[in-house]
Scaffold this motif. Sequence first.
Motif, PDB file in Angstrom:
ATOM      1  N   ARG A 107     -11.808  -0.838   1.003  1.00 35.32           N
ATOM      2  CA  ARG A 107     -10.737  -0.925  -0.001  1.00 35.32           C
ATOM      3  C   ARG A 107     -10.561  -2.338  -0.523  1.00 35.32           C
ATOM      4  O   ARG A 107     -10.208  -2.560  -1.692  1.00 35.32           O
ATOM      5  CB  ARG A 107      -9.423  -0.416   0.594  1.00 35.32           C
ATOM      6  N   ARG A 108     -10.821  -3.335   0.332  1.00 32.80           N
ATOM      7  CA  ARG A 108     -10.632  -4.726  -0.089  1.00 32.80           C
ATOM      8  C   ARG A 108     -11.715  -5.188  -1.058  1.00 32.80           C
ATOM      9  O   ARG A 108     -11.568  -6.234  -1.700  1.00 32.80           O
ATOM     10  CB  ARG A 108     -10.612  -5.640   1.137  1.00 32.80           C
TER      11      ARG A 108
ATOM     12  N   GLU B  23     -10.668   0.364   5.531  1.00 31.11           N
ATOM     13  CA  GLU B  23      -9.856  -0.801   5.151  1.00 31.11           C
ATOM     14  C   GLU B  23     -10.730  -1.890   4.542  1.00 31.11           C
ATOM     15  O   GLU B  23     -10.346  -2.521   3.549  1.00 31.11           O
ATOM     16  CB  GLU B  23      -9.113  -1.331   6.373  1.00 31.11           C
TER      17      GLU B  23
ATOM     18  N   GLY C 267       0.798  -1.217   0.000  1.00 29.39           N
ATOM     19  CA  GLY C 267       0.000   0.000   0.000  1.00 29.39           C
ATOM     20  C   GLY C 267       0.831   1.267   0.000  1.00 29.39           C
ATOM     21  O   GLY C 267       0.292   2.351   0.199  1.00 29.39           O
TER      22      GLY C 267
ATOM     23  N   GLU D  78      -7.118 -10.143   5.173  1.00 21.62           N
ATOM     24  CA  GLU D  78      -6.115  -9.930   4.130  1.00 21.62           C
ATOM     25  C   GLU D  78      -5.484 -11.244   3.691  1.00 21.62           C
ATOM     26  O   GLU D  78      -5.201 -11.439   2.504  1.00 21.62           O
ATOM     27  CB  GLU D  78      -5.055  -8.947   4.622  1.00 21.62           C
TER      28      GLU D  78
ATOM     29  N   SER E 194      -5.250   2.801   2.902  1.00 23.92           N
ATOM     30  CA  SER E 194      -6.447   2.239   2.276  1.00 23.92           C
ATOM     31  C   SER E 194      -7.135   3.213   1.325  1.00 23.92           C
ATOM     32  O   SER E 194      -8.013   2.799   0.565  1.00 23.92           O
ATOM     33  CB  SER E 194      -7.443   1.805   3.361  1.00 23.92           C
TER      34      SER E 194
END
Length: 466
Positions: free
Chosen positions: A348-349, A345, A57, A280, A389
């Motif tokens: 963003r995934r 976060e 990132g 993650e 993120s």
Amino acid sequence: MSGAAPLVVVGDVLLDEDIEGVSTRLAPDAPAPVVDVTGDRLRPGGAGLAAALAARGGREVVLVTALGSDPASDAVRRELRGRVRLVELPLAGTLPVKTRVLASGRPLVRIDRGGGTPGAPEDGTVPDVLAQAHAVLVADYGRHTARAVRDHLAAVAHRTPVVWDPHPKGDAPVPGVRLATPNAAEASALVPDGDQSLRAHARRGAELAERWRAAAVGVTLGERGVLLTRSGSTAPMLVPVPYRSGGDPCGAGDCFASAAAAALADGALPEEAVQRAVAEAAAFVAAGGAGNAALWRDPPAGRTGRPPAADPFALAEEVRARGGTVVATGGCFDLLHAGHVGLLESARRIGDCLIVCVNSDASLARRKGPGRPLNHLADRVRVLAALGSVDAVAVFEEDTPVELLSRLRPDVWVKGGDYAVDGLPEVEALRTWGGQAVLLPYLDGRSTTTLARRAARAAEPRPAGP
């Protein structure tokens, strides 16, 4: 580079080689498969993989490891150039090389060769970089790099979050680590009894936490998730994986440990860090694990020359043009807190970029009333843009972001679980271009209003004593 807190990785680097091919027959002289090779890839493994994953990132990552003058060491330097900063210890011997032979994506055999002995640091660089770290990850692969700098690690463990990923052939973590992350096999080797029940893993984790004087131990259980235990605890926390994947699990442990260390560097609690790391690691396995060529195809985000505060409209067009998913979310973000960070976060995934839509000062004041904003727009944008993120920030002056969203046209619009999707004015706008609004879980009890009230009460003068 983003403003994400710097991270130091200490540990044993390996060179991983994948020889890929197809197998349709057995050798005529032995019952062994014949592999027709279609490709051969080299990449850093061990602590090198953990460091590269932590830097994806744009986070500043320093890797303290032992490298020599052999071809394998040179290959690792080449692959990590531009991704992480290397602080090298001397290596007597050659770097270990682990070769996997795969047929149609399935490993057939692994061949290990090489290996050397790390030497002590030759100058004061190691204590300096450890002193500047917001968190430290020790990736121990039993090759004793951690032993070479153990005194320096012990000196920072009581003031800096340390994640220690142990190995049965390595050394015990230094006292005071925030989180140790053995997998089930490693924990069983360290506390052998043959029992593989959850109760047994919980007992091992608590025993290891006491033995190592670690704040917490997270025993990774593969598809079952992670069992987080503390010394003397009778009620461990089990964090399940969000979904099961048939992808290559190679490197999942490194991904988990690096993600947990990054979360601690950003101020997360161990429980929050483990939850983020489990998610993650699951996404990492689903994308192909360490064998995913995309991990090494491009430099990490944030090191390409594009500033963190990228133009949101250009970014959205760029991601759409390559078939990616544009994710957006919005809010006031007047006092950034753990609930915001967790939501961003998670958002963003979901896709390939995250654009945050922020109320202007006037819009925020109309919505929240007198005394707001507590932080003016420039500061709110700067803090958001610094998060790893967040890919871009867009500002809207209206009471709702509908007009801004009509220009951005995101594929997914995310709000926290304290909202009701049906009541959002954005939902109808998203339908016009086929977008989808979703809710994500939100940390209970976190809100800017609550924090502001708490601060106001703390500032009130206390009555004088009798």
